[in-house]
Design an enzyme around this catalytic site. Structure first.
Site, PDB file in Angstrom:
ATOM      1  N   ASP A   1       0.754  -0.292  16.740  1.00 14.03           N
ATOM      2  CA  ASP A   1      -0.271  -0.211  17.788  1.00 14.03           C
ATOM      3  C   ASP A   1      -0.055   1.049  18.628  1.00 14.03           C
ATOM      4  O   ASP A   1      -1.013   1.736  18.986  1.00 14.03           O
ATOM      5  CB  ASP A   1      -0.224  -1.475  18.649  1.00 14.03           C
TER       6      ASP A   1
ATOM      7  N   HIS B   1       1.575  -7.938  19.051  1.00 11.85           N
ATOM      8  CA  HIS B   1       0.752  -7.310  18.024  1.00 11.85           C
ATOM      9  C   HIS B   1      -0.370  -8.281  17.650  1.00 11.85           C
ATOM     10  O   HIS B   1      -0.286  -9.019  16.684  1.00 11.85           O
ATOM     11  CB  HIS B   1       1.597  -6.973  16.796  1.00 11.85           C
TER      12      HIS B   1
HETATM   13  P1  NAX Z   1       2.289  -9.100   1.489  1.00 19.79           P
HETATM   14  O1  NAX Z   1       1.608 -10.403   1.326  1.00 19.79           O
HETATM   15  O2  NAX Z   1       1.917  -7.941   0.648  1.00 19.79           O
HETATM   16  O3  NAX Z   1       3.861  -9.311   1.313  1.00 19.79           O
HETATM   17  C1  NAX Z   1       4.563 -10.352   1.912  1.00 19.79           C
HETATM   18  C2  NAX Z   1       5.743 -10.659   1.036  1.00 19.79           C
HETATM   19  O4  NAX Z   1       6.546 -11.613   1.735  1.00 19.79           O
HETATM   20  C3  NAX Z   1       5.349 -11.300  -0.301  1.00 19.79           C
HETATM   21  O5  NAX Z   1       5.986 -10.624  -1.370  1.00 19.79           O
HETATM   22  C4  NAX Z   1       5.865 -12.737  -0.153  1.00 19.79           C
HETATM   23  O6  NAX Z   1       6.264 -13.303  -1.384  1.00 19.79           O
HETATM   24  C5  NAX Z   1       7.047 -12.509   0.777  1.00 19.79           C
HETATM   25  N1  NAX Z   1       7.535 -13.722   1.437  1.00 19.79           N
HETATM   26  C6  NAX Z   1       6.852 -14.822   1.842  1.00 19.79           C
HETATM   27  N2  NAX Z   1       7.698 -15.737   2.325  1.00 19.79           N
HETATM   28  C7  NAX Z   1       8.930 -15.207   2.248  1.00 19.79           C
HETATM   29  C8  NAX Z   1      10.224 -15.684   2.587  1.00 19.79           C
HETATM   30  N3  NAX Z   1      10.417 -16.904   3.089  1.00 19.79           N
HETATM   31  N4  NAX Z   1      11.287 -14.876   2.362  1.00 19.79           N
HETATM   32  C9  NAX Z   1      11.134 -13.650   1.842  1.00 19.79           C
HETATM   33  N5  NAX Z   1       9.932 -13.148   1.476  1.00 19.79           N
HETATM   34  C10 NAX Z   1       8.852 -13.921   1.687  1.00 19.79           C
HETATM   35  O7  NAX Z   1       2.177  -8.768   3.049  1.00 19.79           O
HETATM   36  P2  NAX Z   1       2.354  -7.381   3.793  1.00 19.79           P
HETATM   37  O8  NAX Z   1       1.064  -6.663   3.802  1.00 19.79           O
HETATM   38  O9  NAX Z   1       3.546  -6.694   3.278  1.00 19.79           O
HETATM   39  O10 NAX Z   1       2.565  -7.889   5.298  1.00 19.79           O
HETATM   40  C11 NAX Z   1       3.729  -8.587   5.674  1.00 19.79           C
HETATM   41  C12 NAX Z   1       3.612  -9.124   7.079  1.00 19.79           C
HETATM   42  O11 NAX Z   1       3.435  -8.063   8.011  1.00 19.79           O
HETATM   43  C13 NAX Z   1       2.426 -10.081   7.310  1.00 19.79           C
HETATM   44  O12 NAX Z   1       2.890 -11.188   8.061  1.00 19.79           O
HETATM   45  C14 NAX Z   1       1.492  -9.249   8.184  1.00 19.79           C
HETATM   46  O13 NAX Z   1       0.691 -10.068   9.000  1.00 19.79           O
HETATM   47  C15 NAX Z   1       2.470  -8.449   8.984  1.00 19.79           C
HETATM   48  N6  NAX Z   1       1.969  -7.247   9.660  1.00 19.79           N
HETATM   49  C16 NAX Z   1       2.481  -6.970  10.873  1.00 19.79           C
HETATM   50  C17 NAX Z   1       2.132  -5.841  11.572  1.00 19.79           C
HETATM   51  C18 NAX Z   1       2.718  -5.558  12.921  1.00 19.79           C
HETATM   52  O14 NAX Z   1       2.310  -4.552  13.522  1.00 19.79           O
HETATM   53  N7  NAX Z   1       3.627  -6.349  13.470  1.00 19.79           N
HETATM   54  C19 NAX Z   1       1.132  -4.885  11.031  1.00 19.79           C
HETATM   55  C20 NAX Z   1       0.924  -5.010   9.583  1.00 19.79           C
HETATM   56  C21 NAX Z   1       0.970  -6.406   9.029  1.00 19.79           C
HETATM   57  O15 NAX Z   1      -0.284  -7.004   9.231  1.00 19.79           O
END
Ligand code: NAX
Length: 305
Positions: free
Chosen positions: A159, A187
């Protein structure tokens, strides 16, 4: 060359991790003289995908990357880690209530907090990216009582970077000329991007952003809404959430925490509230901070000036 440090990335088979891992292996976060061992945690069904990520990491042929450990076992993933990027979380799916999402994430961050507590270094720096990042950071720290609560932070750097870029574009200057935009809150669309104390360097001298922009409606309404809704705008265009920029922001957050901020420069981080600005104590909230010797300090901005 120093001894290698161990760094864990969770959600390692996902899209943010895919951009983040290169930065880590290339020395862009912990520095060009800091070798690292990378621990990659994901869930069992993603192990095949993770194998592909490991192959690509090997094929980068980067000398700082000493070892790569892909795993679905938190006990292995968090062993001896000095820095943790908690990216993986349960995404909100269609029809899912907020309470279902929270319940799923409490379980994930409880397990990871307990593993950090048991296996990580006690000075580990933890950055939570997975949403809801502030809440997840708090839960994780709750289950890791042997690690100082200050070591758990949540990401609002994306952000901040978005806000800095939007101001720079409005003023038609390079993005690095804009400093000290603050992100307050979480966020989410309730965050408040604040330019009241932001500065811009124009022809070698430092000026106030609000004075230079000189448009209260843009600053207080249009700009705020652009930043609050930027994530949704990226999803609408890309059909996927921000990943490259989120990974860059995660690297920026950890690098500044690890190395320190530049003199006179603030960054925004979700950290445990100490009651500053009337924010309730002991919740994770994004404040402006400076960092020295690996320790951050909440900046006490004077709003009366
Ligand atoms: P993806 O869905 O591409 O990847 C997430 C990965 O996490 C998957 O490979 C899944 O299998 C894995 N996962 C799920 N549960 C797990 C666990 N218990 N242990 C280990 N791995 C696990 O998501 P991606 O685009 O990489 O985003 C990841 C996270 O970032 C989401 O929660 C998203 O909302 C968050 N974000 C946060 C942002 C921020 O500014 N704080 C911005 C970007 C993003 O939206």
């Amino acid at each position: 060359m120093s001894e290698p440090i161990t760094v864990v990335v969770t959600g390692a088979a996902g899209q943010i991790a895919y951009s983040l891992l290169y930065q880590l292996a290339a020395g862009m976060v912990f520095g060009p003289n800091q070798p690292i061992n990378l621990h990659l945690l994901d869930i069992p069904v993603m192990m095949k995908v993770l194998d592909g990520v490991v192959m690509e990491l090997e094929d980068l042929a980067l000398p700082l990357l000493k070892a790569i450990v892909p795993t679905a076992d938190p006990a292995v993933a968090f062993k001896d880690v000095a820095a943790a990027f908690l990216v993986g979380s349960m995404p909100r799916r269609e029809g899912m209530e907020r309470k279902d999402l929270l319940a799923a994430n409490v379980e994930i961050f409880k397990v990871q907090g307990e593993a950090l507590n048991k296996y990580a270094r006690k000075d580990v720096k933890v950055l939570v990216v997975g949403n809801p990042a502030n809440t997840n950071a708090l839960i994780c720290s709750h289950y890791a009582p042997s690690i100082p609560k200050q070591n758990f932070t949540a990401m609002t750097r994306l952000d901040q970077n978005r806000a800095q870029a939007a101001v720079a574009s409005r003023l038609n200057v390079q993005v690095d000329k804009v400093k000290n935009v603050i992100i307050w809150g979480n966020h989410s669309s309730t965050q408040y991007p604040d330019t009241a104390h932001a500065t811009v360097t124009l022809e070698g001298s430092t000026k106030s952003v609000p004075t230079e922009i000189n448009n209260e409606d843009w600053l207080n309404n249009i700009f705020v809404e652009i930043i609050q809704k930027r994530g949704a705008a990226v999803i609408a265009a890309r059909k996927m959430s921000s990943a490259m920029s989120a990974a860059k922001a995660a690297g920026d957050h950890m690098r500044d925490w690890w190395v320190g901020t530049k003199p006179g420069e603030w960054i925004s981080m979700g950290v445990l509230s100490d009651g500053s600005y009337g924010i309730p104590k002991d919740i994770v909230f994004s404040f402006p901070v400076t960092v020295e010797n690996g320790q951050y300090k909440i900046v006490q901005v004077n709003f009366s000036s």
